[in-house]
Design an enzyme around this catalytic site. Sequence first.
Site, PDB file in Angstrom:
ATOM      1  N   ASP A  84      -9.295   0.823 -19.148  1.00 24.03           N
ATOM      2  CA  ASP A  84      -9.544   0.003 -17.556  1.00 24.03           C
ATOM      3  C   ASP A  84     -10.142  -1.253 -17.936  1.00 24.03           C
ATOM      4  OD1 ASP A  84      -9.745  -1.597 -15.180  1.00 24.03           O
ATOM      5  OD2 ASP A  84     -10.946   0.171 -14.226  1.00 24.03           O
ATOM      6  N   ASP A  85     -11.783  -0.879 -18.894  1.00 29.15           N
ATOM      7  CA  ASP A  85     -12.879  -1.965 -19.227  1.00 29.15           C
ATOM      8  C   ASP A  85     -13.657  -1.038 -20.147  1.00 29.15           C
ATOM      9  OD1 ASP A  85     -11.974  -4.251 -17.280  1.00 29.15           O
ATOM     10  OD2 ASP A  85     -12.782  -3.281 -15.885  1.00 29.15           O
ATOM     11  N   HIS A 132      -7.550  -4.397 -19.081  1.00 21.93           N
ATOM     12  CA  HIS A 132      -8.602  -5.538 -19.111  1.00 21.93           C
ATOM     13  C   HIS A 132      -8.273  -5.909 -20.261  1.00 21.93           C
ATOM     14  CE1 HIS A 132      -7.801  -4.968 -14.864  1.00 21.93           C
ATOM     15  NE2 HIS A 132      -7.907  -3.890 -15.055  1.00 21.93           N
ATOM     16  N   HIS A 156      -3.089   0.448 -18.448  1.00 19.03           N
ATOM     17  CA  HIS A 156      -4.389   0.074 -17.533  1.00 19.03           C
ATOM     18  C   HIS A 156      -5.431  -0.472 -18.783  1.00 19.03           C
ATOM     19  CE1 HIS A 156      -6.537   0.375 -12.757  1.00 19.03           C
ATOM     20  NE2 HIS A 156      -6.532  -0.749 -14.413  1.00 19.03           N
ATOM     21  N   HIS A 172      -3.507  -3.069  -8.234  1.00 17.11           N
ATOM     22  CA  HIS A 172      -4.734  -2.081  -8.321  1.00 17.11           C
ATOM     23  C   HIS A 172      -3.916  -1.568  -6.853  1.00 17.11           C
ATOM     24  CE1 HIS A 172      -6.279  -3.102 -12.372  1.00 17.11           C
ATOM     25  NE2 HIS A 172      -6.853  -2.311 -11.919  1.00 17.11           N
ATOM     26  N   GLU A 178      -8.303   2.414  -5.738  1.00 11.36           N
ATOM     27  CA  GLU A 178      -9.151   2.766  -6.315  1.00 11.36           C
ATOM     28  C   GLU A 178     -10.830   2.823  -5.250  1.00 11.36           C
ATOM     29  OE1 GLU A 178     -10.158  -1.080  -9.118  1.00 11.36           O
ATOM     30  OE2 GLU A 178     -11.075   0.255  -9.939  1.00 11.36           O
TER      31      GLU A 178
HETATM   32  N1  ADE Z   1     -10.557  -6.150 -13.125  1.00  8.34           N
HETATM   33  C1  ADE Z   1     -10.917  -5.703 -14.257  1.00  8.34           C
HETATM   34  N2  ADE Z   1     -11.187  -3.831 -13.804  1.00  8.34           N
HETATM   35  C2  ADE Z   1     -10.629  -4.609 -12.133  1.00  8.34           C
HETATM   36  C3  ADE Z   1     -10.888  -2.611 -11.957  1.00  8.34           C
HETATM   37  N3  ADE Z   1     -11.211  -1.874 -12.259  1.00  8.34           N
HETATM   38  N4  ADE Z   1     -10.448  -2.972 -10.341  1.00  8.34           N
HETATM   39  C4  ADE Z   1      -9.945  -4.084  -9.995  1.00  8.34           C
HETATM   40  N5  ADE Z   1     -10.236  -5.820 -10.591  1.00  8.34           N
HETATM   41  C5  ADE Z   1     -10.344  -5.518 -12.228  1.00  8.34           C
HETATM   42 ZN    ZN Z   2      -8.577  -2.000 -13.598  1.00  4.55          ZN
END
Ligand code: ADE
Ligand code: ZN
Length: 337
Positions: free
Chosen positions: A278-279, A19, A17, A197, A200
């Site tokens: 994630d990011d 991005h 996971h 997703h 969340e």
């Molecule tokens: N795009 C990038 N990170 C995300 C996240 N945590 N949830 C939904 N969309 C995303």
């Molecule tokens: Zn994500």
Amino acid sequence: MRPEEAYIRTLPKAELHLHIEGTLEPELAFRLAQKHRVSLPHASVAELRAAYDFTDLQSFLDLYYALADVLRDRQDFHDLALSYLERAHEQGVVHTEIFFDPQTHTARGIEFGTVVEGLHGALLEAERRFGMTHRLIACFLRHLSAQDAERTLDEVLHYREFITAVGLDSSERGHPPAKFAAVFARARRHGLLAVAHAGEEGPPEYIVEALDVLQVQRIDHGVRCDEDPALLQRLARERVTLTVCPLSNVKLCVFEHMTQHNLKRLLAAGLSVTVNSDDPAYFGGYILENYLAVAHALELTREDLASLARNSIAGAFLDEEAKRRWLSAIDACVAGA
Ligand code: ADE
Ligand code: ZN
């Protein structure tokens, strides 16, 4: 280096996971802004970092989409991906499955091929240099229409050989998985795998819909599953992989503090939980920092950490032979620790 850090680094891990747009560090954002003569919403790296103070998913997405505007040519996507891959390799990632958001780029007039070819070149380089394997997952933005997702799938199909699966991301609340039932069905007919997703910020019903309507192989995040005991049992029974992102969950206020994160309870309930970043450029760390954060806050044992690594391999879109090899390597790592 603390003993846990050395141990976590040496555990072979898959990242499931991630991005790629979320690996854009402020320094690279400024370099590319200069290269393309575009202005950023903040004057310096320090000022930009100070803006990473999010209240929820949407407050993060607003900045994330704005900064993605500096990504313009094939070299940009290549450089972005390569710096992530080098870091992931240093942290013991042996296989990575990377999300990208085609619509974020095509809506700005950047060709789909520019994005895929830039990313693919970096992935091949990481394979050659580090032996790291990869998959690419094209995500549909759920705040946009189903028709827009259909047009995006047409482009995905032109680059079918580079792309393993489709995903669903962006603003979750008010955009249930069922909105994308038809486009996921078409993707599946073309042999693409699927993830989404769900759970969340959105309710547990979205997790059920992602499984039953979109027929996904994995759930991204999924942490709100514990609000529904029947769902919790189902996820454990069916061994559905959850790609949990602990630092993201705290930064986006899904949990107030890491000590309140439910990852350890989900593991204890028999769910196939994995740890991912994630990011990472926005949330304070890559995969190692995520493992360390939960290890400390939740007092995870070495066996818990090995289970997280095993789950990541078991949930990856790898063939059974490759999975067996990595699972044996994890066993050897645990035995030698
Ligand atoms: N795009 C990038 N990170 C995300 C996240 N945590 N949830 C939904 N969309 C995303
Ligand atoms: Zn994500």
